[in-house]
Design a protein around this motif. Structure first.
Motif, PDB file in Angstrom:
ATOM      1  N   VAL A 163       0.708  -1.150   0.122  1.00 39.91           N
ATOM      2  CA  VAL A 163      -0.053   0.119  -0.099  1.00 39.91           C
ATOM      3  C   VAL A 163       0.938   1.088  -0.158  1.00 39.91           C
ATOM      4  CG1 VAL A 163      -2.016   0.946   1.095  1.00 39.91           C
ATOM      5  CG2 VAL A 163      -2.118  -1.363   0.942  1.00 39.91           C
ATOM      6  N   THR A 164       2.424   0.902   0.486  1.00 44.26           N
ATOM      7  CA  THR A 164       3.085   2.391   0.757  1.00 44.26           C
ATOM      8  C   THR A 164       3.145   2.964  -0.169  1.00 44.26           C
ATOM      9  OG1 THR A 164       5.172   0.911   2.059  1.00 44.26           O
ATOM     10  CG2 THR A 164       2.943   2.460   3.252  1.00 44.26           C
ATOM     11  N   TRP A 165       3.366   1.776  -1.726  1.00 39.83           N
ATOM     12  CA  TRP A 165       4.310   2.047  -2.879  1.00 39.83           C
ATOM     13  C   TRP A 165       3.266   2.878  -3.890  1.00 39.83           C
ATOM     14  CZ3 TRP A 165       8.338   0.345  -5.228  1.00 39.83           C
ATOM     15  CH2 TRP A 165       9.489  -0.825  -4.357  1.00 39.83           C
ATOM     16  N   ARG A 166       1.939   3.242  -3.177  1.00 38.91           N
ATOM     17  CA  ARG A 166       0.617   3.590  -4.489  1.00 38.91           C
ATOM     18  C   ARG A 166       1.377   4.982  -4.376  1.00 38.91           C
ATOM     19  NH1 ARG A 166      -4.970   1.951  -1.699  1.00 38.91           N
ATOM     20  NH2 ARG A 166      -4.931   0.116  -2.273  1.00 38.91           N
ATOM     21  N   GLU A 167       1.926   5.886  -3.757  1.00 43.29           N
ATOM     22  CA  GLU A 167       2.424   7.473  -3.177  1.00 43.29           C
ATOM     23  C   GLU A 167       3.516   7.155  -4.288  1.00 43.29           C
ATOM     24  OE1 GLU A 167       3.859  11.093  -1.386  1.00 43.29           O
ATOM     25  OE2 GLU A 167       2.788   9.436  -0.054  1.00 43.29           O
ATOM     26  N   LEU A 168       4.437   6.579  -4.040  1.00 46.18           N
ATOM     27  CA  LEU A 168       5.788   6.183  -3.931  1.00 46.18           C
ATOM     28  C   LEU A 168       6.287   5.782  -6.279  1.00 46.18           C
ATOM     29  CD1 LEU A 168       9.343   5.680  -3.748  1.00 46.18           C
ATOM     30  CD2 LEU A 168       8.791   3.267  -4.326  1.00 46.18           C
ATOM     31  N   ALA A 169       4.604   5.095  -6.365  1.00 43.31           N
ATOM     32  CA  ALA A 169       4.455   4.423  -8.168  1.00 43.31           C
ATOM     33  C   ALA A 169       3.176   5.227  -8.416  1.00 43.31           C
ATOM     34  CB  ALA A 169       4.585   3.437  -8.467  1.00 43.31           C
ATOM     35  N   GLY A 170       3.034   7.056  -8.296  1.00 50.13           N
ATOM     36  CA  GLY A 170       1.979   7.112  -8.769  1.00 50.13           C
ATOM     37  C   GLY A 170       0.756   6.578  -9.141  1.00 50.13           C
ATOM     38  N   ASP A 171       0.230   5.998  -7.706  1.00 58.05           N
ATOM     39  CA  ASP A 171      -0.755   4.688  -8.086  1.00 58.05           C
ATOM     40  C   ASP A 171      -0.604   3.678  -8.877  1.00 58.05           C
ATOM     41  OD1 ASP A 171      -2.654   5.881  -5.829  1.00 58.05           O
ATOM     42  OD2 ASP A 171      -3.310   7.168  -7.374  1.00 58.05           O
ATOM     43  N   GLY A 172       0.653   3.648  -9.217  1.00 58.56           N
ATOM     44  CA  GLY A 172       0.523   2.142  -9.840  1.00 58.56           C
ATOM     45  C   GLY A 172       0.347   2.708 -11.699  1.00 58.56           C
ATOM     46  N   LYS A 173       0.109   3.556 -12.452  1.00 56.73           N
ATOM     47  CA  LYS A 173      -0.123   4.006 -13.745  1.00 56.73           C
ATOM     48  C   LYS A 173       1.569   4.192 -14.109  1.00 56.73           C
ATOM     49  CE  LYS A 173      -3.472   7.073 -12.914  1.00 56.73           C
ATOM     50  NZ  LYS A 173      -4.184   8.824 -12.173  1.00 56.73           N
ATOM     51  N   PRO A 174       1.707   3.474 -14.766  1.00 56.21           N
ATOM     52  CA  PRO A 174       2.995   3.028 -15.952  1.00 56.21           C
ATOM     53  C   PRO A 174       3.209   5.260 -15.785  1.00 56.21           C
ATOM     54  CG  PRO A 174       1.834   1.919 -16.784  1.00 56.21           C
ATOM     55  CD  PRO A 174       0.862   2.844 -15.507  1.00 56.21           C
ATOM     56  N   VAL A 175       4.766   4.481 -16.121  1.00 57.80           N
ATOM     57  CA  VAL A 175       5.100   6.410 -16.763  1.00 57.80           C
ATOM     58  C   VAL A 175       6.315   5.920 -17.652  1.00 57.80           C
ATOM     59  CG1 VAL A 175       7.370   7.917 -15.793  1.00 57.80           C
ATOM     60  CG2 VAL A 175       5.383   6.930 -13.686  1.00 57.80           C
ATOM     61  N   PRO A 176       5.598   6.764 -18.381  1.00 54.71           N
ATOM     62  CA  PRO A 176       6.821   6.194 -19.567  1.00 54.71           C
ATOM     63  C   PRO A 176       7.900   5.956 -19.842  1.00 54.71           C
ATOM     64  CG  PRO A 176       4.842   7.704 -20.559  1.00 54.71           C
ATOM     65  CD  PRO A 176       4.931   7.876 -18.807  1.00 54.71           C
ATOM     66  N   GLY A 177       8.937   5.345 -20.064  1.00 56.04           N
ATOM     67  CA  GLY A 177      10.065   4.936 -19.745  1.00 56.04           C
ATOM     68  C   GLY A 177      10.784   4.476 -18.741  1.00 56.04           C
ATOM     69  N   ARG A 178      10.060   4.734 -17.605  1.00 55.55           N
ATOM     70  CA  ARG A 178       9.924   4.070 -16.293  1.00 55.55           C
ATOM     71  C   ARG A 178       9.879   2.282 -16.072  1.00 55.55           C
ATOM     72  NH1 ARG A 178       9.622   7.543 -12.245  1.00 55.55           N
ATOM     73  NH2 ARG A 178       7.534   7.230 -11.652  1.00 55.55           N
ATOM     74  N   GLN A 179      10.019   1.800 -15.315  1.00 55.18           N
ATOM     75  CA  GLN A 179       9.813   0.524 -14.749  1.00 55.18           C
ATOM     76  C   GLN A 179       9.631   0.129 -13.730  1.00 55.18           C
ATOM     77  OE1 GLN A 179      10.681  -3.534 -17.138  1.00 55.18           O
ATOM     78  NE2 GLN A 179      11.177  -2.802 -18.773  1.00 55.18           N
ATOM     79  N   ILE A 180       8.998   0.009 -13.037  1.00 64.86           N
ATOM     80  CA  ILE A 180       8.771  -0.061 -10.953  1.00 64.86           C
ATOM     81  C   ILE A 180       8.508  -2.001 -11.347  1.00 64.86           C
ATOM     82  CG2 ILE A 180       7.775   0.087  -9.253  1.00 64.86           C
ATOM     83  CD1 ILE A 180       7.168   2.765 -10.305  1.00 64.86           C
ATOM     84  N   GLN A 181       9.811  -2.467 -10.834  1.00 57.92           N
ATOM     85  CA  GLN A 181       9.043  -4.208  -9.491  1.00 57.92           C
ATOM     86  C   GLN A 181       9.954  -3.859  -8.281  1.00 57.92           C
ATOM     87  OE1 GLN A 181      11.888  -6.424 -13.393  1.00 57.92           O
ATOM     88  NE2 GLN A 181      11.517  -4.859 -14.456  1.00 57.92           N
ATOM     89  N   VAL A 182       8.612  -5.262  -8.064  1.00 58.10           N
ATOM     90  CA  VAL A 182       8.950  -5.464  -6.683  1.00 58.10           C
ATOM     91  C   VAL A 182       8.599  -6.632  -6.053  1.00 58.10           C
ATOM     92  CG1 VAL A 182       7.874  -4.648  -4.270  1.00 58.10           C
ATOM     93  CG2 VAL A 182       7.313  -2.960  -6.542  1.00 58.10           C
TER      94      VAL A 182
END
Length: 224
Positions: A163-182
């Motif tokens: 849940v704490t990753w929502r703010e960090l990752a922008g509510d899970g919305k993909p950001v062009p050119g960037r990947q987030i893996q957990v």
């Protein structure tokens, strides 16, 4: 998947974390974030171990493993298991966000990025005793700036911590050119052979088993 016997050749302790060395180098067969299951002669349940350290040649358990293993213990291991981190070929600015007691399982990815001429930064509430000089340690006040700087973000967390990753990752919305893996920490016991469901993780495509579909997931795929 391979099943072999190995000897535990060394054990070292870093804070509350134990690192294990085997008498056989299997690092080339394990992607960072993948795991193996190890069982000693008197163990009832297997123990999941992950590559750790900058070169990925050591192994560590999480939560910290409490067992009777000693150097010379004969272990039966199965590997490689699960899905690990997938490093984009163009990743040059790595941010690691540790939500567990130790970031050591994230370090093999940093080793790959740094060896390719990139940069790596780490945020953690529990810094290890030794941090490579090439790696920048950041605090919470620097985290938002580091998120904007990074072109690849990885981390580890419990299910509750997602849940704490929502703010960090922008509510899970993909950001062009960037990947987030957990890397999501759940019990890893059967390697998908029993379909026991104890490691289930809810995704946007339904429930997945971390033992075989993870434990590393694209954050945008997770339902949090």
């Amino acid at each position: 998947m391979k099943s072999i016997q190995v000897l535990l050749s060394g054990i070292s302790q870093h804070g509350t974390t134990l690192e294990y060395e085997l008498d056989r180098d299997i690092s080339s067969a394990l992607r960072p974030g993948q795991y193996l299951l190890a069982r000693g002669e008197s163990d009832i349940l297997p123990v999941p171990l992950f590559p750790c350290g900058m070169d990925g040649e050591q192994l560590t358990g999480f939560p910290p493993v409490e067992n009777h293993w000693q150097p010379g213990t004969l272990l039966n291991i199965r590997f490689p298991l699960g899905k690990g981190f997938s490093l984009p070929s163009n990743a040059r600015r790595l941010l690691m966000v540790c939500g567990t007691a130790s970031p050591l399982r994230l370090f093999p990815v940093a080793g790959q990025v740094l060896s390719a001429g990139g940069e790596a930064a780490l945020f953690t509430e529990h810094p290890p005793e030794r941090i490579p000089i090439e790696m920048e340690l950041i605090d919470r006040e620097q985290l938002a700036e580091a998120v904007a700087w990074a072109d690849f973000i990885i981390g580890d967390t419990s299910l509750a911590g997602l849940v704490t990753w929502r703010e960090l990752a922008g509510d899970g919305k993909p950001v062009p050119g960037r990947q987030i893996q957990v890397l999501v920490d759940t019990p890893l016991l059967c390697a998908g052979m029993a379909n026991c469901g104890v490691c289930s993780v809810k995704t946007r495509r339904g429930w997945k088993q971390a033992c075989k579909d993870g434990p590393v997931f694209e954050f945008c795929e997770l339902e949090v």
